[in-house]
Design an enzyme around this catalytic site. Structure first.
Site, PDB file in Angstrom:
ATOM      1  N   GLY A  39      42.854  27.808  90.503  1.00 42.35           N
ATOM      2  CA  GLY A  39      42.349  29.116  90.137  1.00 42.35           C
ATOM      3  C   GLY A  39      40.878  29.842  90.800  1.00 42.35           C
ATOM      4  N   ASP A 170      32.042  66.340  75.428  1.00 47.51           N
ATOM      5  CA  ASP A 170      30.880  65.849  75.039  1.00 47.51           C
ATOM      6  C   ASP A 170      29.309  66.363  75.258  1.00 47.51           C
ATOM      7  OD1 ASP A 170      30.079  63.748  77.224  1.00 47.51           O
ATOM      8  OD2 ASP A 170      32.244  62.640  76.320  1.00 47.51           O
ATOM      9  N   LYS A 193      31.711  65.449  70.082  1.00 47.16           N
ATOM     10  CA  LYS A 193      32.333  64.179  69.643  1.00 47.16           C
ATOM     11  C   LYS A 193      32.509  63.001  68.670  1.00 47.16           C
ATOM     12  CE  LYS A 193      33.650  61.692  72.730  1.00 47.16           C
ATOM     13  NZ  LYS A 193      33.673  60.888  74.855  1.00 47.16           N
ATOM     14  N   ASP A 219      34.841  65.546  83.324  1.00 49.36           N
ATOM     15  CA  ASP A 219      34.654  64.466  82.623  1.00 49.36           C
ATOM     16  C   ASP A 219      34.675  62.624  83.903  1.00 49.36           C
ATOM     17  OD1 ASP A 219      33.240  62.662  80.929  1.00 49.36           O
ATOM     18  OD2 ASP A 219      34.920  62.833  79.157  1.00 49.36           O
ATOM     19  N   ASP A 223      39.723  57.059  80.863  1.00 51.35           N
ATOM     20  CA  ASP A 223      40.443  55.738  80.012  1.00 51.35           C
ATOM     21  C   ASP A 223      41.563  55.533  78.907  1.00 51.35           C
ATOM     22  OD1 ASP A 223      40.281  53.033  79.350  1.00 51.35           O
ATOM     23  OD2 ASP A 223      38.345  53.133  78.644  1.00 51.35           O
ATOM     24  N   THR A 224      41.522  55.236  78.105  1.00 50.77           N
ATOM     25  CA  THR A 224      42.385  55.416  77.260  1.00 50.77           C
ATOM     26  C   THR A 224      43.406  57.024  76.743  1.00 50.77           C
ATOM     27  OG1 THR A 224      41.455  55.804  75.543  1.00 50.77           O
ATOM     28  CG2 THR A 224      42.190  53.356  75.625  1.00 50.77           C
ATOM     29  N   GLY A 226      41.427  59.373  74.893  1.00 49.41           N
ATOM     30  CA  GLY A 226      41.377  59.904  73.827  1.00 49.41           C
ATOM     31  C   GLY A 226      40.697  60.764  73.349  1.00 49.41           C
TER      32      GLY A 226
END
Length: 313
Positions: A39, A170, A193, A219, A223-224, A226
């Protein structure tokens, strides 16, 4: 004797490296990257780099730790191959959000990554919209910190938005939102936020007039998703017309695709600092390759990069 310009691509984003070389009208230099059975990563330039200006394109992806180890090994190989200078082009800087001690016993991982890049042999770093501008101070050498807001301004300017407002999700995003708003000749709104848990966001307040207006949530990254999805709901609750989202880094991890596709953004505008998941609805991708190519060319020729990226509005 003048040094040659050579661009190499790590494994993280070869398509971006190819696009940069296309703009520079040079061929992408060959880099051998492989793995041993155990690896461990093996990497070296296939051709000589002695006396050359070398630029290594390696961004942060979902395999961020492997991306970094590969980068360190490539840097070491270039330095030991007598390259005149070694430049790291890292469009999305890994670990950038871990830039301070927010609670007891936390590391400052963004600074650690900077020191490791230096120790591995880099002479210079080019990056795009790092999470906080102060992180430039984590390096002992100057870095070229680029911003894609002019790409977004050009894209949004063509859309003929109705009385647009640029929305910062934010307080930390307010400065960049204001700079984009000035390029577009409009105003901003700012949200407050809180994060009850990791990868969860709640909007607690909105300052600014959004009723009946087209809104652009701006922004540095998604990412996710949210934060931007919570921002969308808040804007709609306050009477916003169409809601767009623009972000430099399209991380799109975890539940991001599902969240974004359920929300109903008029358009999702991102750049290609990271290989983009194209399953997102209403997706528009702006390429940073021309900007990066211009900066690389001017760095190699010893010219100012300001004429490529322009100053702040």
């Amino acid at each position: 004797m003048a040094s040659h310009l050579k661009v190499f691509a790590g494994s993280s984003h070869p398509e971006l490296a190819k696009a940069i070389c296309s703009k520079l009208k040079i061929k992408l230099s060959e880099l051998l990257v492989s793995k041993f059975a155990c690896g461990e990563i093996y990497a070296k330039p296939v051709e000589t780099v002695r006396g050359d200006d070398v630029f290594i394109v390696q961004t942060g992806t979902g395999n961020v730790n492997e991306d970094l180890i590969e980068l360190f090994i490539v840097l070491d190989s270039m330095k030991r191959s007598f390259a005149r200078s070694v430049h790291v082009v890292v469009p999305y800087y890994p670990y950038a959000r871990q830039d301070r001690v927010a609670s007891p016993r936390e590391p400052i991982s963004a600074k650690l990554v900077a020191k490791l890049i230096e120790a591995a042999g880099a002479d210079h770093v080019i990056t795009v919209q790092i999470h906080s501008e102060q992180q430039q101070g984590f390096f002992s050498f100057p870095i070229d910190h680029l911003n894609a807001r002019k790409l977004f301004a050009e894209c949004l300017g063509k859309k003929k938005l109705k009385n647009p407002v640029i929305v910062a999700p934010d307080a930390g995003a307010a400065k960049d939102a204001d700079r984009l708003a000035r390029l577009l000749g409009t105003t901003i709104a700012v949200m407050s936020k809180v994060r009850p848990n990791f990868n969860q966001a709640e909007i607690t307040s909105l300052v600014g007039d959004v009723k009946g207006r087209d809104c652009v949530i701006f922004d540095d990254m998604i990412d996710t998703a949210g934060s931007v999805c919570a921002a969308f709901k808040t804007l709609k609750a306050h009477g916003a017309k169409d809601v767009y989202v623009a972000a430099t880094h399209a991380v799109f991890s975890g539940p991001a695709v599902e969240r974004m596709n359920k929300t109903g953004f008029k358009s999702v505008i991102v750049t290609d600092t990271i290989p983009v998941n194209k399953k997102i609805k209403n997706l528009e991708i702006l390429s940073v390759a021309p900007m990066l190519a211009g900066v690389i060319k001017n760095v190699h020729e010893g010219k100012s990069v300001t004429q490529v990226i322009g100053g702040r509005p």
